[in-house]
Design a protein around this motif. Structure first.
Motif, mmCIF file in Angstrom:
data_model
loop_
_atom_site.group_PDB
_atom_site.id
_atom_site.type_symbol
_atom_site.label_atom_id
_atom_site.label_comp_id
_atom_site.label_asym_id
_atom_site.label_seq_id
_atom_site.Cartn_x
_atom_site.Cartn_y
_atom_site.Cartn_z
ATOM 1 N N CYS A 75 9.085 9.406 -48.621
ATOM 2 C CA CYS A 75 9.896 9.929 -47.512
ATOM 3 C C CYS A 75 10.481 11.290 -47.870
ATOM 4 O O CYS A 75 10.420 12.241 -47.087
ATOM 5 C CB CYS A 75 11.021 8.964 -47.166
ATOM 6 S SG CYS A 75 10.508 7.591 -46.134
ATOM 7 N N ASN A 131 9.453 13.338 -50.049
ATOM 8 C CA ASN A 131 8.351 14.277 -50.138
ATOM 9 C C ASN A 131 7.967 14.815 -48.766
ATOM 10 O O ASN A 131 7.805 16.019 -48.567
ATOM 11 C CB ASN A 131 7.152 13.533 -50.734
ATOM 12 C CG ASN A 131 6.496 14.356 -51.797
ATOM 13 O OD1 ASN A 131 6.668 15.570 -51.814
ATOM 14 N ND2 ASN A 131 5.756 13.709 -52.675
ATOM 15 N N LEU A 132 7.829 13.871 -47.811
ATOM 16 C CA LEU A 132 7.415 14.285 -46.466
ATOM 17 C C LEU A 132 8.466 15.163 -45.824
ATOM 18 O O LEU A 132 8.152 16.207 -45.230
ATOM 19 C CB LEU A 132 7.159 13.048 -45.599
ATOM 20 C CG LEU A 132 6.737 13.347 -44.161
ATOM 21 C CD1 LEU A 132 5.546 14.292 -44.135
ATOM 22 C CD2 LEU A 132 6.402 12.070 -43.412
ATOM 23 N N SER A 191 8.400 18.555 -47.513
ATOM 24 C CA SER A 191 7.216 19.369 -47.205
ATOM 25 C C SER A 191 7.220 19.788 -45.735
ATOM 26 O O SER A 191 6.795 20.894 -45.393
ATOM 27 C CB SER A 191 5.938 18.612 -47.563
ATOM 28 O OG SER A 191 5.838 17.447 -46.802
ATOM 29 N N SER A 192 7.752 18.917 -44.849
ATOM 30 C CA SER A 192 7.847 19.297 -43.434
ATOM 31 C C SER A 192 8.795 20.473 -43.273
ATOM 32 O O SER A 192 8.491 21.446 -42.570
ATOM 33 C CB SER A 192 8.373 18.129 -42.601
ATOM 34 O OG SER A 192 7.526 17.035 -42.680
ATOM 35 N N MET A 230 2.050 18.879 -46.515
ATOM 36 C CA MET A 230 2.681 17.997 -45.532
ATOM 37 C C MET A 230 1.725 16.876 -45.153
ATOM 38 O O MET A 230 2.118 15.702 -45.074
ATOM 39 C CB MET A 230 3.093 18.799 -44.304
ATOM 40 C CG MET A 230 3.838 18.017 -43.262
ATOM 41 S SD MET A 230 4.480 19.057 -41.940
ATOM 42 C CE MET A 230 3.010 19.362 -41.003
ATOM 43 N N LYS A 231 0.445 17.229 -44.955
ATOM 44 C CA LYS A 231 -0.532 16.208 -44.572
ATOM 45 C C LYS A 231 -0.699 15.177 -45.684
ATOM 46 O O LYS A 231 -0.794 13.975 -45.421
ATOM 47 C CB LYS A 231 -1.874 16.861 -44.273
ATOM 48 C CG LYS A 231 -1.942 17.462 -42.878
ATOM 49 C CD LYS A 231 -3.317 18.041 -42.622
ATOM 50 C CE LYS A 231 -3.405 18.634 -41.243
ATOM 51 N NZ LYS A 231 -4.624 19.431 -41.087
ATOM 52 N N ALA A 282 1.562 14.411 -47.836
ATOM 53 C CA ALA A 282 2.784 13.598 -47.863
ATOM 54 C C ALA A 282 2.732 12.529 -46.783
ATOM 55 O O ALA A 282 3.176 11.392 -46.992
ATOM 56 C CB ALA A 282 4.003 14.487 -47.678
ATOM 57 N N VAL A 283 2.169 12.884 -45.625
ATOM 58 C CA VAL A 283 2.027 11.891 -44.558
ATOM 59 C C VAL A 283 1.133 10.754 -45.038
ATOM 60 O O VAL A 283 1.448 9.562 -44.870
ATOM 61 C CB VAL A 283 1.445 12.539 -43.283
ATOM 62 C CG1 VAL A 283 1.018 11.465 -42.285
ATOM 63 C CG2 VAL A 283 2.452 13.473 -42.637
ATOM 64 N N LEU A 322 2.874 8.591 -47.564
ATOM 65 C CA LEU A 322 3.842 7.695 -46.925
ATOM 66 C C LEU A 322 3.121 6.555 -46.222
ATOM 67 O O LEU A 322 3.549 5.394 -46.283
ATOM 68 C CB LEU A 322 4.714 8.493 -45.952
ATOM 69 C CG LEU A 322 5.807 7.714 -45.228
ATOM 70 C CD1 LEU A 322 6.733 7.024 -46.220
ATOM 71 C CD2 LEU A 322 6.628 8.618 -44.322
ATOM 72 N N ILE A 359 7.046 10.814 -39.726
ATOM 73 C CA ILE A 359 5.633 11.142 -39.500
ATOM 74 C C ILE A 359 5.462 11.830 -38.149
ATOM 75 O O ILE A 359 4.738 12.819 -38.013
ATOM 76 C CB ILE A 359 4.771 9.859 -39.590
ATOM 77 C CG1 ILE A 359 4.829 9.316 -41.020
ATOM 78 C CG2 ILE A 359 3.338 10.144 -39.185
ATOM 79 C CD1 ILE A 359 4.143 7.990 -41.202
ATOM 80 N N ALA A 408 6.545 15.362 -38.367
ATOM 81 C CA ALA A 408 5.515 16.171 -39.029
ATOM 82 C C ALA A 408 4.388 16.499 -38.062
ATOM 83 O O ALA A 408 3.891 17.636 -38.022
ATOM 84 C CB ALA A 408 4.978 15.435 -40.239
#
Lengths: 483, 483
Positions: free
Chosen positions: B343, B345-346, B349-350, B377-378, B380-381, B384, B429, B432
């Motif tokens: 989370c 991370n996402l 990165s977002s 970001m992708k 990280a998605v 997650l 998500i 993002a």
């Protein structure tokens, strides 16, 4: 001219085929002619579309046509001061100020007109007196200082007033008054140095402005009045109804009960998201309006803004909810079926509460059904929570043919597939909690401060129902102009 | 007077203790005096607070002070036409129109001033000519018809122009022009019937208006200009940065890394939600501005509105995300630990992508790092999503001491407790995906149509960095006025 030349050329082209001397030139001419024709056609189409759109705008809300006629009539009336000799001799050449006042001050709503009229009169009065006073002081200090004193006073007052327009509350309520204050002060003090019959001028300007404003106020209040307060009073529950519809359609669409109609209604929350500015300006204008219809002079218009804000906070949730619709097909049918009834129940009971609150606002009568509706909503939340709880059992499906479970025999449905539905459900719960915490509270506050009627018995209930029908008729008549 | 009386009374009270004849009266007097004192103190405190707030407003953004001084200076300049005899003899008594023009037309931004100036000049010109033409026609039909023709023409033109103001595009761009058109037409045609030296009047009015507008344009463009375009160009990336900060703080707060500072920054998304109206008015004014700084005359200001809309769509998500914070304590720590790194991370990165896009907009240079950031970001998605997938295993915890599972030995963690975290994750998500789909696209469109620079090598990169620093300095200087 262009057109005519074009025609001539095209004729030349027609018999120019035998004249092989300038084929390129004729080609160019036809191309030019075609392009010109295209341009004209496009221009005419655009103008036509523009006029059609404008006409539709008026047909959707005939009060816009009435407003235009009202402005025309007011201007004709004020022109009478010029055209009719006896009146003209009375008010003199400065009747021009009356015309100017009507043009500048006449607004669509009564509140807007009153705001501008009162600002204009007060600011003119104040600035006129101030200018006269400072002029009197300046004239007693000696002739050579006069222009300096007047100049410095203009500079200071203009700068200070301009600065005050940056203050939010002044901007909202007295912006126009500030402009008029600077204007009048500059005009009176600057012409005072030249014209010498200053008092006469100030008096004339004030009296013509009063004539103009009175005419505007009477016209806007008597002939098909558009009350900003009533508009706000209709807009807020209408937005709530749209929100309720959006919520219903969202759940319908998720579980595959949606149709074309519901897809259209789904977007209703956008109106709520975008109506902040118009709500604020209406509330601002409504404060200037006298008692009208069911509203007192000190009707708590600010509370409508709170309800609007709470509607928007629900709309944010619903906006996020609609983005769940994209992933609805990822969820296995079995899980969907498990939660469908609870979700549908919650969305319909939530929208019921919103509708009940909207009715409370529009009929200005406390609802007898609201407590029941909220109870239903709370039960639906609990039901959904229980269904979510039992979802865990569903996720772990034993292989039927065996009696004893081995670790490898347990089929665990991938949680990832369930997540979209789970977040859909939890957004529904969040929406319900916002309705209860924000919207209910805001409506309750309005009901408190505007002293909404208490429903006494069934007879009263029926009466209110009738009143509500009347309101929705009113609403239909002026439906589209606020969207 | 009141004050003095009050003092006298209180003295009487002082030695009135021996005068037992009127104790009630003196009591009342002291009470009245106290109340009066309270009133005065409260009034003074309120005025003082108001003035202090106003002063802070100006200190926060000194350009507001400059604007006020500019208005004062422009007014003084225009007054010179009156105060200095030679100038006065040249332009005549109608110099009043020049004063009026300055007061009414001078706006805070260059674009606003230009919008009003051009509208005023064009509308005056058009209405003046039209009035002269119709007056000429009317005067050739015979004296008795003249007032009727003029009256009807006023009625028709005023109604039509008023109606056109309801059309959104006319309202946005030519609203002021419409008012001036009706005003000038009424004034010229109404006075034409009386004054007879119509052409002279129209010419005088036009020339004084041109003097006033030129003065305004020069003052607003030369002395500390405030460009609406630049304001918009700074506002949009600033809002994006706020959004990024909000997102970071949201995740920090959820997993218990938040502090006081982050709680304040968390609310940044509110600025984004509320800035629609100011963005629109700035974009509208910016279209009137000539080339300035790094912007051409036809800079695609509309694209900034699209970026603003995409920011708002993310802000809706984040607003819903913040409501998850209330239920963060329901989630078991083990589950939280399982998802925390993904989370965090996402979210980071977002917010990195948002910041990178903001830098792209503010430096007007395509970013070399954006593709990397989006890839992060992708990833990280995906991370997650994987963690969510493996969450199912965590939910079913075998009782350690046994080798073989019996159905009753499986402890299933209640799904309900996990749901808040799951919906938090899925909202992350969704955010993002909105950043990727809406915001990236909007910025890409702007980069395309405004021909953003291509970063060529490291040297260029450093240059841009420096340029960005300059922009943020500019930003700081004018930070608060747009909030």
């Amino acid at each position: 001219m262009c057109n005519k030349n074009g025609v001539e050329w095209s004729i030349r082209v027609g018999d120019g085929s035998s004249m092989a001397l300038e084929p390129e030139h004729t080609h160019e001419v036809t191309r030019l002619w075609d392009r010109l024709k295209g341009l004209v056609v496009r221009f005419v189409t655009r103008v036509w579309m523009f006029l059609k759109k404008a006409w539709d705008l008026g047909v959707d809300d005939p009060r816009k046509f009435f407003h235009c006629l009202k402005v025309g009539v007011a201007l004709i009336f004020v022109s009478l001061f010029y055209y009719m000799r006896p009146l003209y001799d009375g008010v003199g050449g400065s009747a021009i100020w009356a015309v100017m006042t009507v043009v500048v001050v006449f607004e669509y709503t009564v509140g807007g007109t009153l705001y501008k009229c009162l600002n204009r009169i007060c600011a003119t009065f104040l600035a006129g007196f101030l200018a006269l006073g400072i002029h009197w002081i300046a004239s007693h200090t000696g002739h050579q200082f006069e222009p300096y004193i007047m100049g410095i006073s203009i500079f200071i007052l203009a700068s200070a007033t301009t600065f005050s327009r940056f203050i939010p509350i002044v901007k909202a309520r007295y912006d126009y008054g500030c402009t008029i204050f600077i204007l009048t002060y500059s005009l009176v003090s600057v012409s005072g140095y030249r014209v010498d019959h200053l008092l006469h001028m100030a008096h004339e300007r004030l009296s013509t402005i009063i004539i103009g404003t009175c005419l505007c106020i009477i016209t806007s209040m008597v002939v098909f009045p558009v009350w900003a307060g009533l508009e706000l009073h209709l807009l807020v529950p209408r937005n709530m109804d749209k929100l309720a519809k959006s919520l219903d359609c969202c759940a319908d669409d998720y579980f595959g009960h949606g149709n074309e109609e519901s897809k259209k209604n789904l977007q209703g929350y956008n109106c709520v998201l975008n109506s902040k500015a118009s709500e604020e300006s209406m509330a601002n204008f409504a404060q200037w309006e006298p008692a009208h219809g069911r509203f007192n002079f000190r009707h708590p218009w600010k509370n409508y803004l709170k309800i609007g804000a709470s509607s928007r906070s629900c709309a944010y949730c619903i906006e996020t909810l609609t983005s769940c619709l994209a992933s609805k097909n990822q969820v296995p049918e079995s899980i969907k079926n498990h939660l469908e009834s609870a979700c549908m129940n919650l969305s319909s009971s939530s929208s019921n509460v919103i509708r009940e609150l909207a009715t409370t606002v529009s009929t200005m009568t406390r609802s007898v059904k609201i407590h029941m509706a909220v109870k239903d909503m709370k039960n639906a939340v609990k039901e959904l929570q229980n269904d979510l709880k039992s979802l865990s059992d569903l996720l772990i499906q034993p292989n039927d043919h065996e009696e004893k479970y081995e670790p490898n025999d347990i089929t665990i449905m991938p949680l990832l597939e369930v997540i979209p539905l789970v977040s859909f459900a939890s957004l529904l719960i969040e929406t319900a909690s916002r309705i209860e915490e924000n919207m209910m509270k805001a409506v309750e506050e309005l009901a408190e401060s505007a002293r909404f009627k208490q429903p006494e018995d069934e007879v009263n209930l029926k009466k209110n129902q009738r009143a509500k029908n009347n309101v929705s008729n009113e609403e239909n008549a002026i439906a589209l102009q606020l969207v």
